[in-house]
Write an enzyme that holds these catalytic residues in place. Structure first.
Site, PDB file in Angstrom:
ATOM      1  N   HIS A  61       0.850  -1.125   0.003  1.00  0.00           N
ATOM      2  CA  HIS A  61       0.016   0.144   0.155  1.00  0.00           C
ATOM      3  C   HIS A  61       0.923   1.082  -0.145  1.00  0.00           C
ATOM      4  O   HIS A  61       2.307   1.087   0.033  1.00  0.00           O
ATOM      5  CB  HIS A  61      -0.657   0.051   1.358  1.00  0.00           C
ATOM      6  CG  HIS A  61      -0.472   0.030   2.467  1.00  0.00           C
ATOM      7  ND1 HIS A  61       0.245  -1.110   3.240  1.00  0.00           N
ATOM      8  CD2 HIS A  61       0.295   1.012   3.542  1.00  0.00           C
ATOM      9  CE1 HIS A  61       1.042  -0.994   4.021  1.00  0.00           C
ATOM     10  NE2 HIS A  61       0.884   0.219   4.518  1.00  0.00           N
TER      11      HIS A  61
ATOM     12  N   THR B 179       2.251   4.307  -4.367  1.00  0.00           N
ATOM     13  CA  THR B 179       3.076   4.143  -5.425  1.00  0.00           C
ATOM     14  C   THR B 179       3.965   2.916  -5.057  1.00  0.00           C
ATOM     15  O   THR B 179       4.520   2.778  -4.012  1.00  0.00           O
ATOM     16  CB  THR B 179       4.014   5.172  -5.875  1.00  0.00           C
ATOM     17  OG1 THR B 179       4.650   5.997  -4.465  1.00  0.00           O
ATOM     18  CG2 THR B 179       3.125   6.513  -6.209  1.00  0.00           C
ATOM     19  N   ARG B 180       4.730   2.259  -6.091  1.00  0.00           N
ATOM     20  CA  ARG B 180       5.680   1.460  -6.193  1.00  0.00           C
ATOM     21  C   ARG B 180       6.398   1.589  -7.208  1.00  0.00           C
ATOM     22  O   ARG B 180       5.950   1.561  -8.450  1.00  0.00           O
ATOM     23  CB  ARG B 180       5.250   0.008  -5.954  1.00  0.00           C
ATOM     24  CG  ARG B 180       4.469  -0.450  -4.663  1.00  0.00           C
ATOM     25  CD  ARG B 180       5.480  -0.512  -3.575  1.00  0.00           C
ATOM     26  NE  ARG B 180       5.199  -0.947  -2.352  1.00  0.00           N
ATOM     27  CZ  ARG B 180       4.428  -0.141  -1.372  1.00  0.00           C
ATOM     28  NH1 ARG B 180       4.294   0.971  -1.619  1.00  0.00           N
ATOM     29  NH2 ARG B 180       4.118  -0.591  -0.149  1.00  0.00           N
TER      30      ARG B 180
ATOM     31  N   LYS C 116       6.634  11.537  -2.217  1.00  0.00           N
ATOM     32  CA  LYS C 116       6.814  10.599  -1.211  1.00  0.00           C
ATOM     33  C   LYS C 116       8.154  10.024  -1.357  1.00  0.00           C
ATOM     34  O   LYS C 116       9.081   9.911  -2.388  1.00  0.00           O
ATOM     35  CB  LYS C 116       5.767   9.312  -1.691  1.00  0.00           C
ATOM     36  CG  LYS C 116       5.900   7.929  -1.006  1.00  0.00           C
ATOM     37  CD  LYS C 116       5.238   6.977  -1.588  1.00  0.00           C
ATOM     38  CE  LYS C 116       5.556   5.416  -1.165  1.00  0.00           C
ATOM     39  NZ  LYS C 116       4.982   4.512  -1.594  1.00  0.00           N
TER      40      LYS C 116
ATOM     41  N   HIS D 181      15.120   2.731   2.136  1.00  0.00           N
ATOM     42  CA  HIS D 181      14.923   1.274   2.004  1.00  0.00           C
ATOM     43  C   HIS D 181      15.517   0.170   2.939  1.00  0.00           C
ATOM     44  O   HIS D 181      16.871   0.325   3.082  1.00  0.00           O
ATOM     45  CB  HIS D 181      15.608   0.900   0.390  1.00  0.00           C
ATOM     46  CG  HIS D 181      15.576  -0.742   0.389  1.00  0.00           C
ATOM     47  ND1 HIS D 181      14.561  -1.173   0.127  1.00  0.00           N
ATOM     48  CD2 HIS D 181      16.654  -1.480   0.315  1.00  0.00           C
ATOM     49  CE1 HIS D 181      14.755  -2.571  -0.439  1.00  0.00           C
ATOM     50  NE2 HIS D 181      16.164  -2.750   0.041  1.00  0.00           N
TER      51      HIS D 181
ATOM     52  N   CYS E  44       4.667   0.311   6.949  1.00  0.00           N
ATOM     53  CA  CYS E  44       4.243  -0.929   6.077  1.00  0.00           C
ATOM     54  C   CYS E  44       5.504  -1.806   6.506  1.00  0.00           C
ATOM     55  O   CYS E  44       6.463  -1.501   7.561  1.00  0.00           O
ATOM     56  CB  CYS E  44       4.513  -0.767   4.558  1.00  0.00           C
ATOM     57  SG  CYS E  44       5.992  -0.728   3.546  1.00  0.00           S
TER      58      CYS E  44
ATOM     59  N   LYS F 140       7.132  -5.019  -8.005  1.00  0.00           N
ATOM     60  CA  LYS F 140       6.997  -4.905  -9.396  1.00  0.00           C
ATOM     61  C   LYS F 140       6.995  -6.217 -10.425  1.00  0.00           C
ATOM     62  O   LYS F 140       6.254  -6.127 -11.279  1.00  0.00           O
ATOM     63  CB  LYS F 140       8.036  -4.087  -9.940  1.00  0.00           C
ATOM     64  CG  LYS F 140       9.559  -4.696  -9.640  1.00  0.00           C
ATOM     65  CD  LYS F 140      10.837  -4.034  -9.921  1.00  0.00           C
ATOM     66  CE  LYS F 140      10.941  -2.775  -8.891  1.00  0.00           C
ATOM     67  NZ  LYS F 140      11.264  -3.227  -7.434  1.00  0.00           N
TER      68      LYS F 140
END
Length: 390
Positions: free
Chosen positions: A44, A47-48, A265, A269, A313, A346
């Protein structure tokens, strides 16, 4: 109550699996403890990123190229806009694993790219202030997906082609039985010839902790850029990854896709904060946004702005940060997909295709040797338990 295949989990990978299985005319049941999409897991946030010059390993590129094809087909089949091409940058020094890995991957597979020097970076993307030794790998076909819409589209096509989808239903146990598997939920008992487990951060429960999976808390923030969003609009600004000057966790971000007041956003990582789906701290603390801004503003000074919102997340990490995809090492009727380590979304449609192959044929033509569950299968199989809902 009997099916060809049951799929546990209807997130990114599970929804893709039920779609591909239904399109092959399988009698398929998909089960999820929440509605789908939801904001409790890993898929969620609006965007990814999608990219082809895969610095993590060139082995991913045949799969991501197939994913591009399948996302385009899904857009057609579902009548939805899912993928936007903005171009993408990998920023770092010439010795950076991100930069060198991206170049090596692009060269190995003929991916269109160019290398920009600092003055070229500044000229093309005024919002970026590269460090003195920075270069940028610019990839033309990188962009972003809208994850919630992607999962809705996969589930829409799955339902239209015959999949049975159960939401707000908790799986409490699964076990092998003669001729297949039995799945027990808080509503009923189901049987199938094959089982697919795509449980995201609940994979440790679903797979009885047989793999060394580590779940971590991630924070995404949306920043109102100093001076406005114009330099960050999608037609002017790419998705990006940037080398960390501190450790191995790169920063990343997206164009301003949510309008004048939606912000940019950005995130880091990876995380050192371990959790479970039950124990994750979903409260946002000042330090969360502060760390993202501190790491990114040397290269993106306008991101030293107001934090408009933030969300958590989870990543489900493997020790080598490569996926786990394949047949269960001890239970051949069961196929598994987990441990996507923060870079798997992806690949969802091609993972769905692979899982459909494994469930229907026991093998796939896709190159998945890198992701073999056997590399972590030294532990003996655990007895089925029912002390966790999936």
């Amino acid at each position: 109550m009997s099916y060809d295949v049951i799929v546990l989990g209807l997130g990114a990978m599970g929804s893709a699996a039920v779609q591909h299985l239904a399109q092959r005319k399988m009698r398929v049941l998909g089960i999820d403890q929440f509605t789908a999409p939801h904001d409790k897991g890993s898929s969620h946030g609006g965007t990814r990123m999608i990219r082809q010059a895969y610095w993590e390993s060139p082995h991913y590129i045949p799969l991501v190229l197939r994913a591009y094809e399948l996302w385009e087909k899904l857009e057609h089949d579902a009548g939805a806009k899912l993928l936007t091409i903005t171009g993408g940058l990998i920023l770092g020094s010439t010795s950076s694993p991100l930069v060198m890995g991206g170049i090596a991957a692009a060269r190995a597979h003929g991916i269109r790219y160019s290398v920009l020097l600092p003055n070229e970076i500044r000229a093309r993307f005024p919002a970026i202030k590269p460090l003195d030794d920075d270069v940028a790998v610019h990839e033309e076909l990188a962009g972003y997906l809208v994850p919630e819409e992607c999962m809705r589209a996969q589930l829409k096509v799955a339902a239209q082609t015959g999949a049975e989808l159960h939401f707000r239903e908790k799986v409490v146990n699964w076990r092998l039985q003669p001729g297949g598997v039995e799945v027990t939920t808080d509503r009923a008992v189901y049987e199938a010839e094959r089982l697919v487990i795509a449980a995201g951060p609940w994979a440790n429960y679903a797979l009885r902790s047989m793999f060394p999976l580590r779940v971590t808390r991630q924070v995404m923030i949306w920043i109102q850029p100093v001076g406005g969003i114009e330099p960050f609009l999608p037609e002017r600004f790419p998705v990006f990854l940037c080398e960390s000057p501190e450790d191995g966790r790169p920063g990343y971000g997206f164009p301003a896709v949510d309008g004048p007041s939606g912000g940019v956003k950005a995130a880091i990582h990876g995380s050192h904060i371990e959790c479970t789906p039950e124990t994750i701290d979903r409260e946002i603390h000042e330090i969360d946004g502060g760390e993202v801004i501190r790491r990114l503003t040397p290269r993106f000074p306008a991101l030293n702005g107001e934090i408009l919102k933030a969300a958590t997340c989870m990543y489900t990490m493997t020790p080598d940060e490569h996926f786990i995809i394949g047949q269960h090492p001890h239970f051949p009727p069961v196929s598994i997909a987990c441990g996507f380590s923060g870079h798997g979304f992806k690949f969802a449609p091609v993972v769905g295709e692979i899982l459909a192959d494994l469930a229907t044929k026991g093998a796939t033509a896709h190159p998945i040797g890198l992701f073999s569950p056997a590399r972590f299968s030294g532990q003996p199989p655990h007895s089925p338990r029912d002390n966790h809902a999936l």
